[in-house]
Design a protein around this motif. Structure first.
Motif, PDB file in Angstrom:
ATOM      1  N   LEU A 162       0.831  -1.206   0.000  1.00 27.24           N
ATOM      2  CA  LEU A 162       0.000   0.000   0.000  1.00 27.24           C
ATOM      3  C   LEU A 162       0.867   1.258   0.000  1.00 27.24           C
ATOM      4  N   LYS A 163       1.992   1.207   0.670  1.00 28.29           N
ATOM      5  CA  LYS A 163       2.904   2.348   0.664  1.00 28.29           C
ATOM      6  C   LYS A 163       3.326   2.676  -0.763  1.00 28.29           C
ATOM      7  N   GLY A 164       3.651   1.656  -1.532  1.00 24.27           N
ATOM      8  CA  GLY A 164       4.017   1.894  -2.923  1.00 24.27           C
ATOM      9  C   GLY A 164       2.866   2.457  -3.726  1.00 24.27           C
ATOM     10  N   TYR A 165       1.682   1.927  -3.495  1.00 28.26           N
ATOM     11  CA  TYR A 165       0.491   2.371  -4.223  1.00 28.26           C
ATOM     12  C   TYR A 165       0.183   3.833  -3.936  1.00 28.26           C
ATOM     13  N   VAL A 166       0.215   4.201  -2.662  1.00 26.99           N
ATOM     14  CA  VAL A 166      -0.089   5.581  -2.277  1.00 26.99           C
ATOM     15  C   VAL A 166       1.053   6.521  -2.652  1.00 26.99           C
ATOM     16  N   GLY A 167       2.275   6.134  -2.303  1.00 29.24           N
ATOM     17  CA  GLY A 167       3.412   7.010  -2.583  1.00 29.24           C
ATOM     18  C   GLY A 167       3.605   7.269  -4.062  1.00 29.24           C
ATOM     19  N   GLN A 168       3.545   6.206  -4.866  1.00 34.56           N
ATOM     20  CA  GLN A 168       3.682   6.372  -6.309  1.00 34.56           C
ATOM     21  C   GLN A 168       2.532   7.195  -6.863  1.00 34.56           C
ATOM     22  N   GLY A 169       1.342   6.961  -6.329  1.00 36.60           N
ATOM     23  CA  GLY A 169       0.180   7.705  -6.819  1.00 36.60           C
ATOM     24  C   GLY A 169       0.301   9.190  -6.569  1.00 36.60           C
ATOM     25  N   VAL A 170       0.694   9.584  -5.362  1.00 41.61           N
ATOM     26  CA  VAL A 170       0.846  11.008  -5.049  1.00 41.61           C
ATOM     27  C   VAL A 170       1.967  11.619  -5.890  1.00 41.61           C
ATOM     28  N   ALA A 171       3.079  10.898  -6.042  1.00 38.77           N
ATOM     29  CA  ALA A 171       4.184  11.412  -6.854  1.00 38.77           C
ATOM     30  C   ALA A 171       3.752  11.612  -8.299  1.00 38.77           C
ATOM     31  N   ASP A 172       3.057  10.628  -8.853  1.00 41.73           N
ATOM     32  CA  ASP A 172       2.586  10.747 -10.236  1.00 41.73           C
ATOM     33  C   ASP A 172       1.611  11.910 -10.380  1.00 41.73           C
ATOM     34  N   ASP A 173       0.690  12.036  -9.439  1.00 42.31           N
ATOM     35  CA  ASP A 173      -0.300  13.108  -9.531  1.00 42.31           C
ATOM     36  C   ASP A 173       0.369  14.485  -9.455  1.00 42.31           C
ATOM     37  N   PHE A 174       1.366  14.620  -8.577  1.00 43.47           N
ATOM     38  CA  PHE A 174       2.075  15.890  -8.482  1.00 43.47           C
ATOM     39  C   PHE A 174       2.790  16.200  -9.793  1.00 43.47           C
ATOM     40  N   CYS A 175       3.459  15.214 -10.355  1.00 43.29           N
ATOM     41  CA  CYS A 175       4.180  15.438 -11.612  1.00 43.29           C
ATOM     42  C   CYS A 175       3.222  15.768 -12.751  1.00 43.29           C
ATOM     43  N   LEU A 176       2.037  15.180 -12.733  1.00 45.56           N
ATOM     44  CA  LEU A 176       1.039  15.494 -13.761  1.00 45.56           C
ATOM     45  C   LEU A 176       0.537  16.929 -13.621  1.00 45.56           C
ATOM     46  N   LEU A 177       0.380  17.410 -12.389  1.00 42.15           N
ATOM     47  CA  LEU A 177      -0.009  18.804 -12.192  1.00 42.15           C
ATOM     48  C   LEU A 177       1.080  19.737 -12.712  1.00 42.15           C
ATOM     49  N   ALA A 178       2.328  19.438 -12.362  1.00 44.12           N
ATOM     50  CA  ALA A 178       3.437  20.280 -12.810  1.00 44.12           C
ATOM     51  C   ALA A 178       3.619  20.218 -14.316  1.00 44.12           C
ATOM     52  N   ALA A 179       3.304  19.077 -14.912  1.00 45.32           N
ATOM     53  CA  ALA A 179       3.479  18.908 -16.357  1.00 45.32           C
ATOM     54  C   ALA A 179       2.603  19.860 -17.158  1.00 45.32           C
ATOM     55  N   GLN A 180       1.531  20.369 -16.555  1.00 38.69           N
ATOM     56  CA  GLN A 180       0.656  21.298 -17.279  1.00 38.69           C
ATOM     57  C   GLN A 180       1.365  22.611 -17.595  1.00 38.69           C
ATOM     58  N   GLY A 181       2.488  22.867 -16.927  1.00 45.80           N
ATOM     59  CA  GLY A 181       3.254  24.073 -17.210  1.00 45.80           C
ATOM     60  C   GLY A 181       4.371  23.866 -18.212  1.00 45.80           C
ATOM     61  N   LEU A 182       4.501  22.662 -18.777  1.00 46.13           N
ATOM     62  CA  LEU A 182       5.576  22.342 -19.717  1.00 46.13           C
ATOM     63  C   LEU A 182       5.206  22.702 -21.154  1.00 46.13           C
ATOM     64  N   ASP A 183       6.215  22.670 -22.022  1.00 46.80           N
ATOM     65  CA  ASP A 183       5.959  22.754 -23.452  1.00 46.80           C
ATOM     66  C   ASP A 183       5.173  21.519 -23.883  1.00 46.80           C
ATOM     67  N   GLU A 184       4.526  21.611 -25.025  1.00 47.53           N
ATOM     68  CA  GLU A 184       3.584  20.568 -25.436  1.00 47.53           C
ATOM     69  C   GLU A 184       4.236  19.190 -25.542  1.00 47.53           C
ATOM     70  N   ARG A 185       5.420  19.114 -26.148  1.00 46.03           N
ATOM     71  CA  ARG A 185       6.071  17.822 -26.339  1.00 46.03           C
ATOM     72  C   ARG A 185       6.451  17.189 -24.990  1.00 46.03           C
ATOM     73  N   SER A 186       7.048  17.974 -24.095  1.00 46.83           N
ATOM     74  CA  SER A 186       7.439  17.442 -22.792  1.00 46.83           C
ATOM     75  C   SER A 186       6.216  17.029 -21.981  1.00 46.83           C
ATOM     76  N   ARG A 187       5.173  17.842 -22.068  1.00 47.11           N
ATOM     77  CA  ARG A 187       3.938  17.519 -21.339  1.00 47.11           C
ATOM     78  C   ARG A 187       3.372  16.186 -21.828  1.00 47.11           C
ATOM     79  N   THR A 188       3.366  15.985 -23.131  1.00 49.16           N
ATOM     80  CA  THR A 188       2.845  14.740 -23.687  1.00 49.16           C
ATOM     81  C   THR A 188       3.645  13.538 -23.205  1.00 49.16           C
ATOM     82  N   VAL A 189       4.964  13.681 -23.163  1.00 50.65           N
ATOM     83  CA  VAL A 189       5.826  12.590 -22.706  1.00 50.65           C
ATOM     84  C   VAL A 189       5.501  12.217 -21.260  1.00 50.65           C
TER      85      VAL A 189
END
Length: 240
Positions: A107-134
């Motif tokens: 569960l630690k992996g599930y929650v920790g990875q999930g929060v990390a991924d969600d944070f990176c997805l929020l930050a990705a909205q500020g990237l250039d289009e190609r980097s955001r897509t990646v």
């Protein structure tokens, strides 16, 4: 990495270039850390089926990481350097959340990875289009959490005591994970800028570039991450 098929160098303003490489480095480092954790979990899995499933997930982490590092190379960044900047970022989280059972570790992996991924997805909205897509493609297409969630859900559904313990554990995990996010926003101006850019349409008056996040931006981030965590736990049949 820059010799990968269809890898076309992209010219970005200096600030955007550096910010993009920093976020890509965080994503790549997170995938590497998750690979190590999943490999360890697989080695101690209670059943052969679970061992095989987690081993496949670990391999998927490296595939996700490779896609991100290709983009780092396209931008002229160094794959090792961009990850080294984040080495040890999860040490305090790990020290505060040592699991007492194999299930708590999963569960630690599930929650920790999930929060990390969600944070990176929020930050990705500020990237250039190609980097955001990646970043979005790497973190949302056939994600490991979607595949090993049933392992947790099945066990929790058949064991009410385990279900109750995991629900409590999940609340502690998300609190500690949000603490890491707060540190990242305070200490990494580039990531704070990207998050503020992504939050601009919804969070009033985000922080000025170069400084720590304004409270409104950080509150917005925490609200988004907490809501996603609640949905994630609901998929397991556990109370957030």
């Amino acid at each position: 990495m820059s010799d990968a098929p269809n890898a076309t160098p992209t010219t970005l303003p200096a600030g955007d270039h550096a910010d993009a490489v920093e976020l890509l480095g965080l994503v790549a480092y997170t995938e590497l850390a998750s690979f190590g954790r999943l490999a360890g979990d697989a080695a101690h899995a209670p059943t052969l089926r679970q061992r095989q499933a987690l081993s496949r997930l670990a391999a998927a982490m490296l595939d996700r990481q490779e896609r991100v590092l290709v983009r780092v190379g396209e931008l002229g960044g160094d794959p090792d350097d961009c990850m080294t900047a984040f080495d040890g970022i999860f040490d305090d989280f790990d020290a505060r959340t040592r699991p007492s059972t194999w299930w708590e570790g999963i569960l630690k992996g599930y929650v920790g990875q999930g929060v990390a991924d969600d944070f990176c997805l929020l930050a990705a909205q500020g990237l250039d289009e190609r980097s955001r897509t990646v970043v979005v493609d790497a973190l949302t297409q056939d994600t490991p959490s979607q595949r090993y969630a049933p392992v947790i859900a099945e066990a929790a559904a058949t064991d009410p005591v385990l279900s109750s313990r995991l629900a409590l554990w999940g609340r502690r995990l998300v609190g500690e994970a949000l603490g890491v996010v707060g540190v990242v926003l305070a200490e990494r101006p580039a990531l704070a800028r990207l998050v503020a850019a992504g939050a601009a349409a919804e969070a009033p008056e985000p922080g000025e570039p170069g400084g720590g996040p304004e409270p409104a931006t950080q509150s917005w981030v925490f609200a988004q991450l907490t809501a996603e965590h609640a949905r994630r736990m609901d998929r397991l049949g556990l109370a957030a």
